[in-house]
Design a protein around this motif. Structure first.
Motif, PDB file in Angstrom:
ATOM      1  N   MET A 197       5.546  -0.089  -2.447  1.00 13.17           N
ATOM      2  CA  MET A 197       4.243   0.380  -2.018  1.00 13.17           C
ATOM      3  C   MET A 197       3.661  -0.496  -0.913  1.00 13.17           C
ATOM      4  SD  MET A 197       2.546   1.499  -5.680  1.00 13.17           S
ATOM      5  CE  MET A 197       0.941   1.621  -4.981  1.00 13.17           C
ATOM      6  N   GLY A 198       4.268  -1.633  -0.627  1.00  8.39           N
ATOM      7  CA  GLY A 198       3.763  -2.500   0.415  1.00  8.39           C
ATOM      8  C   GLY A 198       2.551  -3.325   0.002  1.00  8.39           C
ATOM      9  N   VAL A 199       2.370  -3.512  -1.289  1.00  3.45           N
ATOM     10  CA  VAL A 199       1.232  -4.279  -1.787  1.00  3.45           C
ATOM     11  C   VAL A 199       1.492  -5.770  -1.608  1.00  3.45           C
ATOM     12  CG1 VAL A 199      -0.094  -4.843  -3.868  1.00  3.45           C
ATOM     13  CG2 VAL A 199       0.644  -2.499  -3.464  1.00  3.45           C
ATOM     14  N   ASN A 200       0.503  -6.478  -1.077  1.00  4.14           N
ATOM     15  CA  ASN A 200       0.629  -7.925  -0.907  1.00  4.14           C
ATOM     16  C   ASN A 200       0.053  -8.705  -2.074  1.00  4.14           C
ATOM     17  OD1 ASN A 200       1.754  -7.574   1.621  1.00  4.14           O
ATOM     18  ND2 ASN A 200      -0.233  -7.615   2.625  1.00  4.14           N
ATOM     19  N   GLY A 201      -0.950  -8.120  -2.718  1.00  4.38           N
ATOM     20  CA  GLY A 201      -1.607  -8.843  -3.793  1.00  4.38           C
ATOM     21  C   GLY A 201      -2.231  -7.914  -4.813  1.00  4.38           C
ATOM     22  N   LEU A 202      -2.431  -8.457  -5.992  1.00  7.30           N
ATOM     23  CA  LEU A 202      -3.039  -7.727  -7.090  1.00  7.30           C
ATOM     24  C   LEU A 202      -4.079  -8.643  -7.711  1.00  7.30           C
ATOM     25  CD1 LEU A 202      -3.020  -5.268  -9.032  1.00  7.30           C
ATOM     26  CD2 LEU A 202      -1.205  -6.434 -10.299  1.00  7.30           C
ATOM     27  N   ASN A 203      -5.302  -8.137  -7.880  1.00  9.33           N
ATOM     28  CA  ASN A 203      -6.369  -8.930  -8.462  1.00  9.33           C
ATOM     29  C   ASN A 203      -6.864  -8.268  -9.732  1.00  9.33           C
ATOM     30  OD1 ASN A 203      -9.583  -9.447  -8.577  1.00  9.33           O
ATOM     31  ND2 ASN A 203      -8.473 -11.249  -7.853  1.00  9.33           N
ATOM     32  N   PHE A 204      -6.838  -9.008 -10.822  1.00 11.84           N
ATOM     33  CA  PHE A 204      -7.402  -8.549 -12.085  1.00 11.84           C
ATOM     34  C   PHE A 204      -8.820  -9.088 -12.177  1.00 11.84           C
ATOM     35  CE2 PHE A 204      -2.857  -8.474 -12.943  1.00 11.84           C
ATOM     36  CZ  PHE A 204      -2.712  -7.218 -13.505  1.00 11.84           C
ATOM     37  N   HIS A 205      -9.699  -8.265 -12.677  1.00  7.84           N
ATOM     38  CA  HIS A 205     -11.120  -8.616 -12.724  1.00  7.84           C
ATOM     39  C   HIS A 205     -11.571  -8.630 -14.180  1.00  7.84           C
ATOM     40  CE1 HIS A 205     -15.356  -8.483 -11.734  1.00  7.84           C
ATOM     41  NE2 HIS A 205     -15.042  -8.553 -10.457  1.00  7.84           N
ATOM     42  N   HIS A 206     -12.295  -9.671 -14.574  1.00  5.92           N
ATOM     43  CA  HIS A 206     -12.821  -9.705 -15.937  1.00  5.92           C
ATOM     44  C   HIS A 206     -13.808  -8.560 -16.139  1.00  5.92           C
ATOM     45  CE1 HIS A 206     -10.987 -13.282 -17.559  1.00  5.92           C
ATOM     46  NE2 HIS A 206     -11.157 -13.859 -16.386  1.00  5.92           N
ATOM     47  N   LEU A 207     -13.864  -8.090 -17.358  1.00  3.40           N
ATOM     48  CA  LEU A 207     -14.742  -7.002 -17.742  1.00  3.40           C
ATOM     49  C   LEU A 207     -16.206  -7.391 -17.537  1.00  3.40           C
ATOM     50  CD1 LEU A 207     -14.756  -4.193 -19.112  1.00  3.40           C
ATOM     51  CD2 LEU A 207     -14.876  -5.386 -21.300  1.00  3.40           C
ATOM     52  N   LEU A 208     -17.004  -6.452 -17.056  1.00  5.26           N
ATOM     53  CA  LEU A 208     -18.441  -6.679 -16.891  1.00  5.26           C
ATOM     54  C   LEU A 208     -19.168  -5.996 -18.042  1.00  5.26           C
ATOM     55  CD1 LEU A 208     -18.780  -5.987 -13.065  1.00  5.26           C
ATOM     56  CD2 LEU A 208     -18.375  -8.157 -14.215  1.00  5.26           C
ATOM     57  N   PHE A 209     -20.006  -6.759 -18.758  1.00  5.68           N
ATOM     58  CA  PHE A 209     -20.744  -6.186 -19.874  1.00  5.68           C
ATOM     59  C   PHE A 209     -21.970  -7.047 -20.180  1.00  5.68           C
ATOM     60  CE2 PHE A 209     -17.588  -9.057 -21.523  1.00  5.68           C
ATOM     61  CZ  PHE A 209     -18.200  -9.746 -22.547  1.00  5.68           C
ATOM     62  N   ILE A 210     -23.048  -6.367 -20.538  1.00  4.03           N
ATOM     63  CA  ILE A 210     -24.284  -7.028 -20.937  1.00  4.03           C
ATOM     64  C   ILE A 210     -24.798  -6.339 -22.192  1.00  4.03           C
ATOM     65  CG2 ILE A 210     -24.891  -7.739 -18.583  1.00  4.03           C
ATOM     66  CD1 ILE A 210     -26.852  -5.369 -18.456  1.00  4.03           C
ATOM     67  N   ASN A 211     -25.766  -6.952 -22.856  1.00  7.25           N
ATOM     68  CA  ASN A 211     -26.367  -6.278 -24.006  1.00  7.25           C
ATOM     69  C   ASN A 211     -27.757  -5.769 -23.626  1.00  7.25           C
ATOM     70  OD1 ASN A 211     -28.074  -8.510 -24.200  1.00  7.25           O
ATOM     71  ND2 ASN A 211     -27.016  -9.379 -25.967  1.00  7.25           N
ATOM     72  N   GLN A 212     -28.364  -5.043 -24.540  1.00  3.60           N
ATOM     73  CA  GLN A 212     -29.667  -4.439 -24.267  1.00  3.60           C
ATOM     74  C   GLN A 212     -30.725  -5.493 -23.970  1.00  3.60           C
ATOM     75  OE1 GLN A 212     -30.259  -0.922 -24.268  1.00  3.60           O
ATOM     76  NE2 GLN A 212     -32.116  -1.604 -23.231  1.00  3.60           N
ATOM     77  N   GLU A 213     -30.692  -6.605 -24.692  1.00  5.31           N
ATOM     78  CA  GLU A 213     -31.672  -7.672 -24.475  1.00  5.31           C
ATOM     79  C   GLU A 213     -31.581  -8.243 -23.060  1.00  5.31           C
ATOM     80  OE1 GLU A 213     -32.815 -12.096 -26.206  1.00  5.31           O
ATOM     81  OE2 GLU A 213     -31.407 -10.847 -27.323  1.00  5.31           O
ATOM     82  N   MET A 214     -30.371  -8.459 -22.584  1.00  4.60           N
ATOM     83  CA  MET A 214     -30.182  -8.975 -21.224  1.00  4.60           C
ATOM     84  C   MET A 214     -30.743  -7.984 -20.207  1.00  4.60           C
ATOM     85  SD  MET A 214     -26.322 -10.315 -21.863  1.00  4.60           S
ATOM     86  CE  MET A 214     -25.946 -11.156 -20.345  1.00  4.60           C
ATOM     87  N   TYR A 215     -30.446  -6.712 -20.425  1.00 10.03           N
ATOM     88  CA  TYR A 215     -30.968  -5.683 -19.527  1.00 10.03           C
ATOM     89  C   TYR A 215     -32.489  -5.648 -19.554  1.00 10.03           C
ATOM     90  CZ  TYR A 215     -32.534  -1.325 -17.630  1.00 10.03           C
ATOM     91  OH  TYR A 215     -33.234  -0.397 -16.897  1.00 10.03           O
ATOM     92  N   ASP A 216     -33.067  -5.663 -20.746  1.00  3.66           N
ATOM     93  CA  ASP A 216     -34.529  -5.589 -20.871  1.00  3.66           C
ATOM     94  C   ASP A 216     -35.201  -6.768 -20.170  1.00  3.66           C
ATOM     95  OD1 ASP A 216     -34.262  -3.227 -22.310  1.00  3.66           O
ATOM     96  OD2 ASP A 216     -34.543  -4.206 -24.271  1.00  3.66           O
ATOM     97  N   GLN A 217     -34.651  -7.965 -20.328  1.00  7.95           N
ATOM     98  CA  GLN A 217     -35.203  -9.142 -19.649  1.00  7.95           C
ATOM     99  C   GLN A 217     -35.125  -8.984 -18.135  1.00  7.95           C
ATOM    100  OE1 GLN A 217     -32.916 -12.418 -21.187  1.00  7.95           O
ATOM    101  NE2 GLN A 217     -34.004 -12.444 -23.142  1.00  7.95           N
ATOM    102  N   HIS A 218     -33.969  -8.542 -17.681  1.00  3.83           N
ATOM    103  CA  HIS A 218     -33.762  -8.348 -16.239  1.00  3.83           C
ATOM    104  C   HIS A 218     -34.726  -7.303 -15.687  1.00  3.83           C
ATOM    105  CE1 HIS A 218     -31.470  -8.374 -12.491  1.00  3.83           C
ATOM    106  NE2 HIS A 218     -31.559  -7.061 -12.510  1.00  3.83           N
ATOM    107  N   ASP A 219     -34.820  -6.188 -16.389  1.00  3.58           N
ATOM    108  CA  ASP A 219     -35.684  -5.105 -15.944  1.00  3.58           C
ATOM    109  C   ASP A 219     -37.157  -5.548 -15.917  1.00  3.58           C
ATOM    110  OD1 ASP A 219     -35.591  -2.266 -15.093  1.00  3.58           O
ATOM    111  OD2 ASP A 219     -36.940  -1.999 -16.798  1.00  3.58           O
ATOM    112  N   ALA A 220     -37.572  -6.317 -16.908  1.00  6.03           N
ATOM    113  CA  ALA A 220     -38.959  -6.810 -16.948  1.00  6.03           C
ATOM    114  C   ALA A 220     -39.255  -7.710 -15.752  1.00  6.03           C
ATOM    115  CB  ALA A 220     -39.214  -7.557 -18.260  1.00  6.03           C
TER     116      ALA A 220
END
Length: 166
Positions: free
Chosen positions: A1-24
């Motif tokens: 396929m001609g790929v030079n590199g592959l990057n794995f990314h850690h999962l992104l996740f937050i909980n409701q409390e983190m969201y509520d604080q951020h939104d406030a």
């Protein structure tokens, strides 16, 4: 396929409390809600065994291949354990402060200029102002002052990898 590199990314996740604080914070400081972050809310931690993940990361990154393999952010095994076993997280190998607001901006198809980690916050539109004007306007500078004061927002450690980029 001609790929030079592959990057794995850690999962992104937050909980409701983190969201509520951020939104406030955003409602108080910028008179706006942050609905884009709702898609990252989990009601429980992901079902990932950190020991298995650490082993897989080591196996994949040590493998001899013409394709370079990396994992981002490049956490230590201790950090991987901490990352996947709780919602709160502070890296020991990264600086835990956002520099993205001084390094990058995204221009969306509708002309909105946005800092990455606050997807729906826009300090301006390039169809109405020049990019330099937006980059230096009062709204963008207020945003930078807020992140400079806080170092990061509640969702940053688990919802935005720009925290680990610069």
């Amino acid at each position: 396929m001609g790929v030079n590199g592959l990057n794995f990314h850690h999962l992104l996740f937050i909980n409701q409390e983190m969201y509520d604080q951020h939104d406030a914070i955003f409602q108080a400081q910028f008179q706006q809600s942050t609905p884009d972050w709702k898609g990252f809310i989990w009601d429980h931690l992901p079902n990932i065994d950190p020991e298995i993940l650490i082993g897989q990361i080591e196996r994949v990154t040590r493998r001899k291949s013409p394709v370079s393999v990396s994992v981002y952010p490049n956490f230590s095994p201790e950090e991987v354990r901490d990352y996947y076993t709780g919602f709160e997280f502070t890296s020991k190998s990264y600086k835990n402060r956002c520099m993205s607001l001084w390094m990058a901006a995204w221009v969306f198809p509708d002309g909105q200029v946005r800092p990455y980690h606050t997807m729906n916050f826009s300090p301006g539109n390039i169809r109405e102002q020049g990019f330099r004007e937006i980059w230096n306007n009062d709204r963008y500078r207020a945003y930078r002052r807020e992140i400079k004061k806080r170092k990061r927002f509640p969702v940053c450690a688990k919802g935005c990898t720009e925290l680990y980029r610069y």
